[in-house]
Design a protein around this motif. Structure first.
Motif, PDB file in Angstrom:
ATOM      1  N   SER A 129       0.813  -1.215   0.000  1.00 13.30           N
ATOM      2  CA  SER A 129       0.000   0.000   0.000  1.00 13.30           C
ATOM      3  C   SER A 129       0.845   1.264   0.000  1.00 13.30           C
ATOM      4  O   SER A 129       0.484   2.263  -0.632  1.00 13.30           O
ATOM      5  CB  SER A 129      -0.936   0.007   1.218  1.00 13.30           C
ATOM      6  OG  SER A 129      -0.190  -0.094   2.425  1.00 13.30           O
ATOM      7  N   GLU A 130       1.992   1.221   0.687  1.00 10.25           N
ATOM      8  CA  GLU A 130       2.828   2.420   0.764  1.00 10.25           C
ATOM      9  C   GLU A 130       3.540   2.725  -0.553  1.00 10.25           C
ATOM     10  O   GLU A 130       4.077   3.820  -0.733  1.00 10.25           O
ATOM     11  CB  GLU A 130       3.847   2.294   1.900  1.00 10.25           C
ATOM     12  CG  GLU A 130       4.895   1.200   1.703  1.00 10.25           C
ATOM     13  CD  GLU A 130       4.424  -0.158   2.188  1.00 10.25           C
ATOM     14  OE1 GLU A 130       5.262  -1.069   2.253  1.00 10.25           O
ATOM     15  OE2 GLU A 130       3.220  -0.302   2.499  1.00 10.25           O
ATOM     16  N   GLN A 131       3.541   1.769  -1.491  1.00 13.44           N
ATOM     17  CA  GLN A 131       4.187   2.004  -2.781  1.00 13.44           C
ATOM     18  C   GLN A 131       3.221   1.777  -3.946  1.00 13.44           C
ATOM     19  O   GLN A 131       3.634   1.577  -5.071  1.00 13.44           O
ATOM     20  CB  GLN A 131       5.381   1.053  -2.944  1.00 13.44           C
ATOM     21  CG  GLN A 131       6.511   1.295  -1.955  1.00 13.44           C
ATOM     22  CD  GLN A 131       7.628   0.260  -2.113  1.00 13.44           C
ATOM     23  OE1 GLN A 131       7.452  -0.903  -1.811  1.00 13.44           O
ATOM     24  NE2 GLN A 131       8.754   0.712  -2.610  1.00 13.44           N
ATOM     25  N   LEU A 132       1.927   1.846  -3.645  1.00 14.16           N
ATOM     26  CA  LEU A 132       0.907   1.526  -4.646  1.00 14.16           C
ATOM     27  C   LEU A 132       1.015   2.421  -5.877  1.00 14.16           C
ATOM     28  O   LEU A 132       1.045   1.934  -7.011  1.00 14.16           O
ATOM     29  CB  LEU A 132      -0.481   1.662  -4.007  1.00 14.16           C
ATOM     30  CG  LEU A 132      -1.665   1.295  -4.901  1.00 14.16           C
ATOM     31  CD1 LEU A 132      -1.582  -0.167  -5.321  1.00 14.16           C
ATOM     32  CD2 LEU A 132      -2.981   1.557  -4.173  1.00 14.16           C
ATOM     33  N   ASP A 133       1.073   3.732  -5.678  1.00 15.97           N
ATOM     34  CA  ASP A 133       1.125   4.655  -6.816  1.00 15.97           C
ATOM     35  C   ASP A 133       2.374   4.430  -7.658  1.00 15.97           C
ATOM     36  O   ASP A 133       2.322   4.520  -8.896  1.00 15.97           O
ATOM     37  CB  ASP A 133       1.076   6.106  -6.326  1.00 15.97           C
ATOM     38  CG  ASP A 133      -0.277   6.459  -5.712  1.00 15.97           C
ATOM     39  OD1 ASP A 133      -1.259   5.767  -6.038  1.00 15.97           O
ATOM     40  OD2 ASP A 133      -0.337   7.414  -4.915  1.00 15.97           O
ATOM     41  N   TYR A 134       3.477   4.159  -6.985  1.00 13.26           N
ATOM     42  CA  TYR A 134       4.734   3.928  -7.713  1.00 13.26           C
ATOM     43  C   TYR A 134       4.608   2.740  -8.654  1.00 13.26           C
ATOM     44  O   TYR A 134       4.955   2.819  -9.837  1.00 13.26           O
ATOM     45  CB  TYR A 134       5.871   3.697  -6.711  1.00 13.26           C
ATOM     46  CG  TYR A 134       7.145   3.168  -7.345  1.00 13.26           C
ATOM     47  CD1 TYR A 134       8.010   4.016  -8.022  1.00 13.26           C
ATOM     48  CD2 TYR A 134       7.479   1.815  -7.261  1.00 13.26           C
ATOM     49  CE1 TYR A 134       9.176   3.533  -8.607  1.00 13.26           C
ATOM     50  CE2 TYR A 134       8.629   1.328  -7.837  1.00 13.26           C
ATOM     51  CZ  TYR A 134       9.479   2.197  -8.512  1.00 13.26           C
ATOM     52  OH  TYR A 134      10.620   1.707  -9.090  1.00 13.26           O
ATOM     53  N   TYR A 135       4.083   1.625  -8.149  1.00 16.52           N
ATOM     54  CA  TYR A 135       3.985   0.427  -8.982  1.00 16.52           C
ATOM     55  C   TYR A 135       2.904   0.563 -10.055  1.00 16.52           C
ATOM     56  O   TYR A 135       3.090   0.108 -11.188  1.00 16.52           O
ATOM     57  CB  TYR A 135       3.716  -0.800  -8.107  1.00 16.52           C
ATOM     58  CG  TYR A 135       4.943  -1.301  -7.393  1.00 16.52           C
ATOM     59  CD1 TYR A 135       6.047  -1.761  -8.102  1.00 16.52           C
ATOM     60  CD2 TYR A 135       5.013  -1.316  -5.994  1.00 16.52           C
ATOM     61  CE1 TYR A 135       7.178  -2.222  -7.454  1.00 16.52           C
ATOM     62  CE2 TYR A 135       6.148  -1.776  -5.340  1.00 16.52           C
ATOM     63  CZ  TYR A 135       7.226  -2.226  -6.074  1.00 16.52           C
ATOM     64  OH  TYR A 135       8.356  -2.682  -5.430  1.00 16.52           O
ATOM     65  N   LEU A 136       1.767   1.193  -9.719  1.00 17.92           N
ATOM     66  CA  LEU A 136       0.715   1.365 -10.719  1.00 17.92           C
ATOM     67  C   LEU A 136       1.200   2.218 -11.879  1.00 17.92           C
ATOM     68  O   LEU A 136       0.830   1.986 -13.039  1.00 17.92           O
ATOM     69  CB  LEU A 136      -0.519   2.003 -10.080  1.00 17.92           C
ATOM     70  CG  LEU A 136      -1.306   1.122  -9.099  1.00 17.92           C
ATOM     71  CD1 LEU A 136      -2.470   1.903  -8.496  1.00 17.92           C
ATOM     72  CD2 LEU A 136      -1.815  -0.141  -9.785  1.00 17.92           C
ATOM     73  N   SER A 137       2.057   3.197 -11.588  1.00 14.65           N
ATOM     74  CA  SER A 137       2.593   4.043 -12.655  1.00 14.65           C
ATOM     75  C   SER A 137       3.572   3.299 -13.556  1.00 14.65           C
ATOM     76  O   SER A 137       3.917   3.770 -14.637  1.00 14.65           O
ATOM     77  CB  SER A 137       3.292   5.272 -12.051  1.00 14.65           C
ATOM     78  OG  SER A 137       4.488   4.898 -11.371  1.00 14.65           O
ATOM     79  N   ARG A 138       3.990   2.115 -13.105  1.00 15.67           N
ATOM     80  CA  ARG A 138       4.927   1.305 -13.883  1.00 15.67           C
ATOM     81  C   ARG A 138       4.234   0.065 -14.470  1.00 15.67           C
ATOM     82  O   ARG A 138       4.874  -0.949 -14.725  1.00 15.67           O
ATOM     83  CB  ARG A 138       6.114   0.896 -13.007  1.00 15.67           C
ATOM     84  CG  ARG A 138       6.888   2.101 -12.469  1.00 15.67           C
ATOM     85  CD  ARG A 138       7.890   1.693 -11.397  1.00 15.67           C
ATOM     86  NE  ARG A 138       9.000   0.965 -11.953  1.00 15.67           N
ATOM     87  CZ  ARG A 138      10.098   1.511 -12.456  1.00 15.67           C
ATOM     88  NH1 ARG A 138      10.214   2.827 -12.486  1.00 15.67           N
ATOM     89  NH2 ARG A 138      11.073   0.770 -12.930  1.00 15.67           N
ATOM     90  N   ARG A 179      -2.736  -4.453  -9.443  1.00 11.65           N
ATOM     91  CA  ARG A 179      -2.838  -4.315  -7.993  1.00 11.65           C
ATOM     92  C   ARG A 179      -2.554  -5.624  -7.255  1.00 11.65           C
ATOM     93  O   ARG A 179      -2.115  -5.612  -6.114  1.00 11.65           O
ATOM     94  CB  ARG A 179      -4.224  -3.793  -7.604  1.00 11.65           C
ATOM     95  CG  ARG A 179      -4.454  -2.345  -7.986  1.00 11.65           C
ATOM     96  CD  ARG A 179      -5.866  -1.895  -7.684  1.00 11.65           C
ATOM     97  NE  ARG A 179      -6.068  -0.515  -8.090  1.00 11.65           N
ATOM     98  CZ  ARG A 179      -5.920   0.539  -7.286  1.00 11.65           C
ATOM     99  NH1 ARG A 179      -5.570   0.348  -6.037  1.00 11.65           N
ATOM    100  NH2 ARG A 179      -6.114   1.759  -7.734  1.00 11.65           N
TER     101      ARG A 179
END
Length: 713
Positions: free
Chosen positions: A247-256, A260
């Motif tokens: 959850s703390e890196q969700l945006d980072y991984y979704l942008s790559r 989910r």
């Protein structure tokens, strides 16, 4: 008789107007329909038939990890898996129907079902009863828009009784467990329903009934597996399909372009090298209509398994060193004064390349309930924990003295107790009389280092008098130490490295403690980098655990071509004359071979000709039982050892750190020396055995490997 006049039919004017208006409106409507049909007909037809392209990234197996000899230490086990893909137009009733059908074909563990899942499922299965949970007054408020859908649903959840929650049969709970997996996925993204323990019968049954199970599919999944329990903490962990993206890196991984529910590295090597290990995902383009129904699927890219990592770790050596640590901890624990001893660390590093051959740590842990103890892996402690290390740092102190002009090579100072006003007596373990820099290292003179620190601080020692020193001397010594890697992060390619802790009190007595390693704290990794810097004539090299990155290959027994070889990275060259470094090297050699060397009894006469420095630090216990002692923790002795070999052509550098080895009133356990000697012996014995084996059985792939390495460079 007069003829009657015929009466004329008369239509009122207003009615004629109305007929005319109706005629005009119908004419306009017919005209508009004609325009829609004739002029815009094709456009509307295309809109109705319009499709959307939705590209989905499907995960691939992660890259493997090998030790430096090519042995697999982290691999993937193939698993039969059952997945579900939710389409954009799929509603809850359809999903539930499929879940009920699938539940008759497979067994699904229900342990993950939460109370909230059961409540949601109860409402779904009993909509009329759920509706009755709301009073007429509340429904009236809902109609008046004083209550929202969300608030009504919340009231229904709150009013479900325990009896209703526990009313489900085992078969219904299995349906719920499957439905729960269905519902946790995202549109057009495959969600794993079951991948652990899928039997051949289940796999076959589902495969045969796919036509009646829309969205369900059978495929092959993977699971991370480890060759042994050693180093698992350093190798790291991967999230499960249930955990998905952190959850703390969700945006980072979704942008790559991650999904989910993708599995990613969540610690240490798995996390540090996620971009390499994750591979190239398979891309599938789904063509859907406006309702979200998939019309066709096209494979854009097959995907590619993650690249493999070859670590610098020598697993055979690693296991041998771990065994040495365990045996010494167990044997030492039987000695007097070792009640606080519970851990030890060893790092072996190539001083010329920075490759970490071994990073071993072991810790004795007591079960609070049973009182039984077990030996746990603590390799992470080699770079995430730090301690007072004692005299091992004296090589850096002498070199700092040279650099500042406080002493020169050959300077003779008197070793006797220093009596400073307001400070406990400062002395060596024995009175040594007049000693030069080499003898000070050989015999580990504290007073020589004290006098050097006083000179660095521009002070003057007067017996029984106060000592005034320039407080900037703390920075001078620390800046000098940092050139060797002491008090700063080494730069190892792993997260969460500690830089150690710096003492805050700048009274003169603490400067003297700093000079003998009894004030600031250092890690075993920092000690390894420090002694490597001395061994290789002053080059601080970044330590690294990954040696090569290689392309994946289908053959399980071979390594693929090298895509990147990790080359030595020189962080800095110490700002000191090479003659000075040679002088300290000579002092380190005397430590292990000199007539009065503190490690002579363990290393003198060894064929591999080692050099190094011993360390003993008087410190305070700061272990797991620290809270028992309040503000006055007991005093303990930390043991350390740094070394390298062979002296004239170093190929291995070593650090040994044994915190809280014994109490000051007890006899020195020499655990650091016992471990260090056995580790060095093991390294060179293993090397000799391998060389003998290589001469008898030459490796036919050696030339190929060399060609790969040359190509990568």
């Amino acid at each position: 008789m007069k003829k009657q006049k015929k009466k004329k039919t008369h239509v009122p004017f207003r009615l004629n107007v109305m007929f005319f208006v109706v005629f005009i409106l119908f004419s306009a409507l017919i005209l508009r329909l004609g325009v829609v049909q004739i002029v815009y007909g094709d456009d509307f037809k295309r809109e109705i038939e319009r499709t959307e392209d939705v590209t989905i990234n499907n995960p691939v197996p992660r890259g493997k990890m090998f030790d430096t000899s090519g042995k697999i230490i982290v691999d993937n086990i193939p698993l039969n898996a059952i997945t579900y893909t939710k389409y954009q137009g799929t509603d809850t009733k359809e999903m539930l129907k499929v879940a009920e059908k699938l539940a008759t074909l497979i067994q699904k563990d229900t342990n993950k079902i939460q109370e909230r899942d059961k409540k949601d499922f109860w409402i779904m299965k009993h909509p009329n009863l759920a509706k009755k949970k709301i009073t007429k007054k509340e429904w009236d408020k809902f109609e008046a828009k004083e209550l929202t859908d969300k608030e009504i649903y919340k009231l229904q959840l709150e009013r479900i009784t325990p009896e209703e929650i526990n009313s489900f049969s085992n078969e219904e709970l299995e349906v719920l467990a499957i439905f729960r997996e269905f519902n946790s996925g995202y549109a057009l993204t495959p969600q794993i329903v079951k991948n652990e323990g899928v039997t051949a019968e289940e796999f076959a049954a589902v495969s045969e009934n796919l036509e009646s199970l829309p969205g369900v599919d059978t495929t092959t999944d993977w699971k991370r597996t480890y060759a042994s329990d050693t180093l698992i903490s350093v190798l790291g962990k991967v999230t499960t399909s249930d955990e998905g993206l952190p959850s703390e890196q969700l945006d980072y991984y979704l942008s790559r372009d991650y999904n989910r529910n993708d599995r990613v590295g969540k610690s240490y090597i798995e996390m540090q090298y996620e971009d390499v290990l994750s591979g190239q995902k398979a891309k599938v383009r789904n063509k859907t209509d406006k309702a979200g129904n998939v019309l066709s699927a096209e494979v854009v890219s097959e995907g590619k398994r993650g690249k493999d990592l070859v670590l610098s770790i020598d697993m055979e050596l690693q296991l041998a060193v771990e065994k040495i640590i365990e045996e010494n901890l167990k044997s030492t624990k039987g000695m007097a004064g070792t009640g606080f001893l519970d851990r030890a660390y060893v790092v072996l590093m190539d001083p010329n390349t920075g490759e970490i051959l071994t990073m071993a740590g072991k810790r004795i842990v007591k079960d609070p309930e049973t009182g039984k103890t077990e030996m746990q892996d603590d390799a992470l402690g080699t770079f995430t924990t730090s301690y007072n290390v004692g005299s091992a740092v004296k090589g850096a102190t002498v070199l700092t003295g040279y650099q500042t002009g406080a002493i020169s090579p050959g300077t003779v100072l008197h070793d006797g107790p220093l009596q400073i006003k307001g400070t406990p007596v400062k002395k060596s373990w024995t009175n040594m009389g007049s000693v030069n820099d080499l003898k000070a290292l050989e015999r580990s003179s504290n007073v020589y280092m004290f006098r050097t620190a006083i000179a660095i601080g521009k002070g003057k020692y007067v017996q029984n008098g106060p000592l005034s020193l320039d407080s900037n001397a703390f920075n001078t010594i620390r800046d000098s130490f940092s050139q060797f890697g002491l008090g700063v992060r080494t730069g190892i390619d792993l997260p969460n490295e500690t830089a150690g802790f710096k003492g805050q009190d700048k009274r003169p007595g603490f400067l003297l403690d700093l000079a003998i390693g009894q004030y600031d704290t250092y890690s075993a990794m920092q000690l390894a980098q420090y002694v490597s810097t001395i061994a290789n004539n002053g080059y601080r090299i970044q330590p690294h655990i990954v040696k090569e990155i290689r392309e994946p290959v289908l053959d399980q027994t071979e390594l693929g071509p090298i895509t990147k070889a990790i080359t030595p990275n020189i962080l800095n060259r110490v700002d000191m004359k090479e003659d000075w470094i040679k002088r300290v090297q000579q002092g380190f050699h005397l430590v292990m071979h000199g007539a009065q060397g503190t490690a002579r009894g363990f290393f003198a006469g060894k064929p591999y000709d080692p050099a190094g420095k011993t360390g003993t630090a008087q410190a305070f216990y700061d272990g797991p039982d620290r809270k028992k002692y309040g503000k006055e923790p007991p005093e303990v002795m930390n043991l350390s050892l740094v070394g390298y070999a062979p002296f004239n052509s170093p190929e291995i550098a070593m650090s040994v750190l044994v915190p809280w080895a014994y109490t000051p009133s007890a006899t020195d356990t020499r655990t650091n020396l016992n471990i260090g000697q056995q580790v060095m012996d093991t390294y060179f014995n293993l090397k000799a055995a391998r060389q003998a084996a290589a001469q008898q059985n030459p490796d036919p792939n050696q030339n190929v490997t060399q060609e790969n390495q040359n190509a990568a460079q």
